[in-house]
Design an enzyme around this catalytic site. Sequence first.
Site, PDB file in Angstrom:
ATOM      1  N   HIS A 225       7.754   1.139   3.158  1.00  0.00           N
ATOM      2  CA  HIS A 225       7.173   1.109   2.150  1.00  0.00           C
ATOM      3  C   HIS A 225       7.337   2.623   1.453  1.00  0.00           C
ATOM      4  O   HIS A 225       7.105   3.322   2.144  1.00  0.00           O
ATOM      5  CB  HIS A 225       6.067   0.814   1.995  1.00  0.00           C
ATOM      6  CG  HIS A 225       5.728  -1.288   2.557  1.00  0.00           C
ATOM      7  ND1 HIS A 225       4.594  -1.302   1.912  1.00  0.00           N
ATOM      8  CD2 HIS A 225       6.335  -1.934   3.275  1.00  0.00           C
ATOM      9  CE1 HIS A 225       4.614  -3.006   2.312  1.00  0.00           C
ATOM     10  NE2 HIS A 225       5.584  -2.866   3.057  1.00  0.00           N
ATOM     11  N   CYS A 256       1.006  -4.616   0.747  1.00  0.00           N
ATOM     12  CA  CYS A 256       0.736  -5.616   0.934  1.00  0.00           C
ATOM     13  C   CYS A 256      -1.517  -5.058   0.371  1.00  0.00           C
ATOM     14  O   CYS A 256      -2.262  -4.527   0.957  1.00  0.00           O
ATOM     15  CB  CYS A 256      -0.125  -4.423   2.819  1.00  0.00           C
ATOM     16  SG  CYS A 256      -0.840  -5.734   3.941  1.00  0.00           S
ATOM     17  N   ASN A 265       7.049  -1.875  -1.709  1.00  0.00           N
ATOM     18  CA  ASN A 265       8.163  -2.256  -0.674  1.00  0.00           C
ATOM     19  C   ASN A 265       9.395  -1.397  -1.224  1.00  0.00           C
ATOM     20  O   ASN A 265       9.412  -1.137  -2.642  1.00  0.00           O
ATOM     21  CB  ASN A 265       8.810  -3.767  -0.488  1.00  0.00           C
ATOM     22  CG  ASN A 265       7.855  -4.528   0.232  1.00  0.00           C
ATOM     23  OD1 ASN A 265       7.364  -4.396   1.750  1.00  0.00           O
ATOM     24  ND2 ASN A 265       8.130  -5.173  -0.280  1.00  0.00           N
TER      25      ASN A 265
END
Length: 314
Positions: A225, A256, A265
């Site tokens: 990430h 998330c 991401n």
Amino acid sequence: MSTTRELGLPMTQTAPGVAVDTVQVWEVAPRDGLQAESTSLDVDTKVELIERLAAAGAGVIEVGSFVRADRVPQMAGSAEVLQRVAHLEARTPVLVPNVRGYDLAREAGADDIAVFLSVTESFSQQNLGASRERMELAARDVLARARADGVRVRGYLSMVFGDPWEGHVSASDVLRLARDMRSWGIEELSFGDTIGVATPGQVRTLVRALVAEGIPVESIALHMHDTYGMAAANVYAGLEEGVRVFDAAAAGVGGCPFAKSATGNLATDDLVWMLEGLGIRTGIDLDALNDTSVWLSRALGKPTTSRVATALTR
């Protein structure tokens, strides 16, 4: 909108210390990406996204998750999505949390799945609603069923480099869980920097420790990430260690929903741009991918976080 052909970029040059010329990009936008977005896309739009990604050359596209809709409503309709993309040549794995999810996935035609475990207890409780011990038992049950059915299985480990509740994550905990998952029959493991705190040195150290434990580098994937802007640098460190599989999401969607401060991401667009510049093949057409990233960002009603997609659409 500019194209990479018009720009004549990126300049291709083999990087010193990088011994690979081909990598596999594991596209996670339709699953890990969309599950963290506030806007839920309907089934038709999800199917179009997956078809666009496949047309751009993505060889592996994680298309959904058989989880409880009350916890992750963005993944509703995963069974229909999976059935409607069965004609694609790309692999279309789905995430399953337990045997119930496995049964539902199999009913929908899944023959390629992933299981998900947290290295830390706090995130297991927050994300999966169960203890690490309980989730490990569930994963083993799924693995037993999958082996009997001849189903392909990938394993995800989250919170590998840091946890927002527990802070530093011990490498010994990561290695223990990785060894266990390999002993259960999982051949490929994806190691997740869930909150994006890793640095290249940490990535290099982890990969070397895994290999020293007897886990082949060919079995290691990295899921980075970009919270601190280190995702591409961390991929480069993985490349130097021989890692050949990297997870990424078109337009950098996701994050998330259960991890404090976790942002998107690594954008597939940024990853492919960097890899092509290193002379490393992915099979993905960057212009087609960029078109898809622009389309996806509009569908979600948000700007892309991909620096490459942003640059190419000016």
